[in-house]
Design a protein around this motif. Structure first.
Motif, PDB file in Angstrom:
ATOM      1  N   LEU B 162      43.938  37.659 -51.082  1.00  0.00           N
ATOM      2  CA  LEU B 162      43.182  36.759 -50.198  1.00  0.00           C
ATOM      3  C   LEU B 162      42.004  37.482 -49.564  1.00  0.00           C
ATOM      4  CD1 LEU B 162      42.876  34.068 -48.644  1.00  0.00           C
ATOM      5  CD2 LEU B 162      44.385  35.037 -46.904  1.00  0.00           C
ATOM      6  N   LEU B 163      42.292  38.633 -48.980  1.00  0.00           N
ATOM      7  CA  LEU B 163      41.224  39.412 -48.334  1.00  0.00           C
ATOM      8  C   LEU B 163      40.105  39.718 -49.320  1.00  0.00           C
ATOM      9  CD1 LEU B 163      41.070  40.854 -45.374  1.00  0.00           C
ATOM     10  CD2 LEU B 163      43.134  39.573 -45.970  1.00  0.00           C
ATOM     11  N   GLU B 164      40.485  40.056 -50.523  1.00  0.00           N
ATOM     12  CA  GLU B 164      39.493  40.386 -51.543  1.00  0.00           C
ATOM     13  C   GLU B 164      38.618  39.183 -51.877  1.00  0.00           C
ATOM     14  OE1 GLU B 164      39.088  43.388 -55.135  1.00  0.00           O
ATOM     15  OE2 GLU B 164      40.781  43.279 -53.734  1.00  0.00           O
ATOM     16  N   MET B 165      39.248  38.038 -52.037  1.00  0.00           N
ATOM     17  CA  MET B 165      38.476  36.842 -52.372  1.00  0.00           C
ATOM     18  C   MET B 165      37.561  36.442 -51.220  1.00  0.00           C
ATOM     19  SD  MET B 165      40.974  34.412 -54.663  1.00  0.00           S
ATOM     20  CE  MET B 165      42.583  34.603 -53.904  1.00  0.00           C
ATOM     21  N   LEU B 166      38.061  36.541 -50.014  1.00  0.00           N
ATOM     22  CA  LEU B 166      37.225  36.171 -48.863  1.00  0.00           C
ATOM     23  C   LEU B 166      36.026  37.111 -48.745  1.00  0.00           C
ATOM     24  CD1 LEU B 166      39.936  35.274 -46.182  1.00  0.00           C
ATOM     25  CD2 LEU B 166      38.434  33.715 -47.443  1.00  0.00           C
ATOM     26  N   SER B 167      36.250  38.396 -48.978  1.00  0.00           N
ATOM     27  CA  SER B 167      35.140  39.346 -48.942  1.00  0.00           C
ATOM     28  C   SER B 167      34.104  39.000 -49.999  1.00  0.00           C
ATOM     29  CB  SER B 167      35.653  40.768 -49.172  1.00  0.00           C
ATOM     30  OG  SER B 167      36.483  41.167 -48.102  1.00  0.00           O
ATOM     31  N   LYS B 168      34.588  38.646 -51.160  1.00  0.00           N
ATOM     32  CA  LYS B 168      33.691  38.279 -52.235  1.00  0.00           C
ATOM     33  C   LYS B 168      32.832  37.073 -51.832  1.00  0.00           C
ATOM     34  CE  LYS B 168      33.878  38.523 -57.245  1.00  0.00           C
ATOM     35  NZ  LYS B 168      34.756  38.784 -58.390  1.00  0.00           N
ATOM     36  N   ILE B 169      33.478  36.091 -51.244  1.00  0.00           N
ATOM     37  CA  ILE B 169      32.736  34.913 -50.793  1.00  0.00           C
ATOM     38  C   ILE B 169      31.726  35.311 -49.717  1.00  0.00           C
ATOM     39  CG2 ILE B 169      32.950  32.734 -49.546  1.00  0.00           C
ATOM     40  CD1 ILE B 169      35.627  32.316 -50.951  1.00  0.00           C
ATOM     41  N   ALA B 170      32.183  36.115 -48.763  1.00  0.00           N
ATOM     42  CA  ALA B 170      31.299  36.499 -47.655  1.00  0.00           C
ATOM     43  C   ALA B 170      30.074  37.252 -48.154  1.00  0.00           C
ATOM     44  CB  ALA B 170      32.072  37.348 -46.650  1.00  0.00           C
ATOM     45  N   ASN B 171      30.264  38.019 -49.258  1.00  0.00           N
ATOM     46  CA  ASN B 171      29.160  38.854 -49.721  1.00  0.00           C
ATOM     47  C   ASN B 171      28.323  38.232 -50.831  1.00  0.00           C
ATOM     48  OD1 ASN B 171      29.768  41.038 -47.984  1.00  0.00           O
ATOM     49  ND2 ASN B 171      31.419  41.659 -49.359  1.00  0.00           N
ATOM     50  N   GLU B 172      28.933  37.375 -51.639  1.00  0.00           N
ATOM     51  CA  GLU B 172      28.220  36.930 -52.826  1.00  0.00           C
ATOM     52  C   GLU B 172      27.978  35.438 -52.916  1.00  0.00           C
ATOM     53  OE1 GLU B 172      30.077  38.577 -56.351  1.00  0.00           O
ATOM     54  OE2 GLU B 172      30.895  40.240 -55.187  1.00  0.00           O
ATOM     55  N   PHE B 173      28.485  34.679 -51.982  1.00  0.00           N
ATOM     56  CA  PHE B 173      28.309  33.234 -52.097  1.00  0.00           C
ATOM     57  C   PHE B 173      26.846  32.852 -51.843  1.00  0.00           C
ATOM     58  CE2 PHE B 173      29.250  28.750 -51.567  1.00  0.00           C
ATOM     59  CZ  PHE B 173      30.319  28.571 -52.421  1.00  0.00           C
TER      60      PHE B 173
END
Lengths: 173, 173
Positions: B162-173
DNA sequence: TGATAATTGTTATGAACCATATCAAATATC
DNA sequence: GATATTTGATATGGTTCATAACAATTATCA
């Protein structure tokens, strides 16, 4: 050298301050260390949410719909004939604050308040024809421009897993 | 009868309104259908974020730290010697709004502004001894009372995903 | 060097969002 | 039928977020 940017400058501040020189050639625009912050659930969650809302607004620019307004239209469409209190409360919106929101949507002819005949205190909410049409277009925009990015970014399986975990948090935390 | 209060009225609205009768014995306290809303990333994300912040505040009640304040303390600890602009901007806080935040933390003797000697415009930020002590306690509270709930709820592996996916969204969305 | 531009922390201010109290009209309760 | 409750609405205050402007200081560069 390239790795030591943060070191250079904070030591510049620290050391140069002590030595009183300011002429050291400088490195790069050094980024701060996030450290444990990047492991904090709330921090990452909030930043992700901001990014997602930002993207949502961009995708909806042509329709001028905020996430909150979109959620109202969706809920009214799915539950026609409910009153303001019911719609507002299931969205976590307080009744007083819902009034201005509806004033806005109604002034744009997207939804309508109808005085209930069997309880003349309450207003039944319905989508107007224009509201239905706009919502249809909105759904398409969201699906093709917004939610689709999640699939590109995470893949279908991960996307579903993410939604599931977030729902669990929203309901059981 | 005790269960049916809410139900009485709103199904009364939906069905009885059409038929004009109000005396039908009623069913359950019907919840609205969320429909597609529960699949909307932004909606679920926002609700999860609110729940997490709520829980964070409860866990930190004894230390009176908000998520934003906690993030400032963490970042200053990890990056001592940086100025207000640097700390604020990496947290996404606008400089003007950061002033009052620091006034608060400084008045509670958790951190201090120190006039930089090599650039007398800027204030270097550092944690006070009390600030370090409070942050240590805060970290423990967060770990044992807050983040631990995630493991209970999702399990260790899912938590990390979860943390990984949220970070990805926060950085790359 | 000195005039001009840029940066730092700060204040003032306004918009947007969130929460509480209160009200009149309508309805429910007993 | 008297009293209490509910509904939509208004008024209002508190946060959060964003922009403009200012004095002090530093950087730029002709």
């Amino acid at each position: 050298m390239t790795v030591s940017k943060a070191a250079e400058k904070s030591s510049e501040k620290a050391s140069n301050a002590a030595k009183g020189r300011k002429d050291a050639p400088e490195g790069l625009p050094e980024a701060l260390q996030l450290g444990e912050l990047s492991e904090q659930l709330g921090y990452v969650l909030k930043r992700a949410q901001l990014k997602v809302f930002e993207n949502f607004l961009r995708c909806m620019a042509s329709l001028q719909l905020t996430p909150a307004q979109f959620s109202v239209l969706l809920l009214v469409e799915k539950n026609p004939g409910r009153n303001q209190t019911e719609i507002a409360s299931t969205l976590g919106i307080l009744r007083p604050n819902f009034v201005a929101m509806l004033d806005n949507l109604e002034s744009r002819d997207l939804c309508a308040r109808i005085r209930s005949t069997n309880d003349r205190r309450s207003h039944i909410l319905v989508l107007t024809d224009k509201g239905k049409a706009v919502l249809t277009r909105a759904k398409k925009l969201v699906a093709t421009k917004h939610e689709s990015r999640l699939n590109e970014l995470l893949g279908q399986a991960n996307r579903e897993a993410l939604l599931e975990m977030l729902s669990k948090i929203a309901n059981e935390f």
